[in-house]
Scaffold this active site. Sequence first.
Site, short mmCIF file in Angstrom:
data_model
loop_
_atom_site.label_atom_id
_atom_site.label_comp_id
_atom_site.label_asym_id
_atom_site.label_seq_id
_atom_site.Cartn_x
_atom_site.Cartn_y
_atom_site.Cartn_z
CE1 TYR A 29 12.37 -5.95 -2.72
CE2 TYR A 29 13.31 -6.03 -4.97
CZ TYR A 29 12.71 -5.50 -3.97
OH TYR A 29 11.88 -4.22 -4.44
CG HIS A 106 7.87 -3.37 3.41
ND1 HIS A 106 7.25 -3.49 2.33
CD2 HIS A 106 7.09 -2.74 4.26
CE1 HIS A 106 6.00 -2.89 2.40
NE2 HIS A 106 5.91 -2.39 3.77
#
Length: 154
Positions: A29, A106
């Site tokens: 991430y 995302h």
Amino acid sequence: MSRPTISRPILVLNGPNLNLLGKREPHIYGHETLADVEADCRRTGETLGLAVDFRQSNAEHVLIDWIHEARETVDGLVINPAGLTHTSVSLMDALSACAFPILEVHISNIHRREEFRHFSYVSRVAAGVICGFGTQGYTLALQRMARLLETAEK
């Protein structure tokens, strides 16, 4: 460069665990925090004439309540539903009751990850999906949202 004078309200929603951005699995991430993403979204929104309302919750019902509220207050919605992407029919149903554009974001490329992440209930109601571009996906989504709203006015 002059700034747009019209300020279109846009809601940016973030689902479960995104409050841990920058701390949780940075190899997937990245190192940016959710506060960094919010600051980028506000800057981008300002240049595009979008008033960004940026929120995060770990609770599905809170996200649904915010979506219900947004039906009367915003012109578009950008959502990173996180883990609820793959499990929440209720979130999909709330989004399907909205008349404005919805863009799904995302941070990682969900299609290169575990098999269960390849399916999205949210994609069934989203005008588009941006994944795999890290946190830049949010600013890309805002750029697309501005274009969608501009086109809808014509």
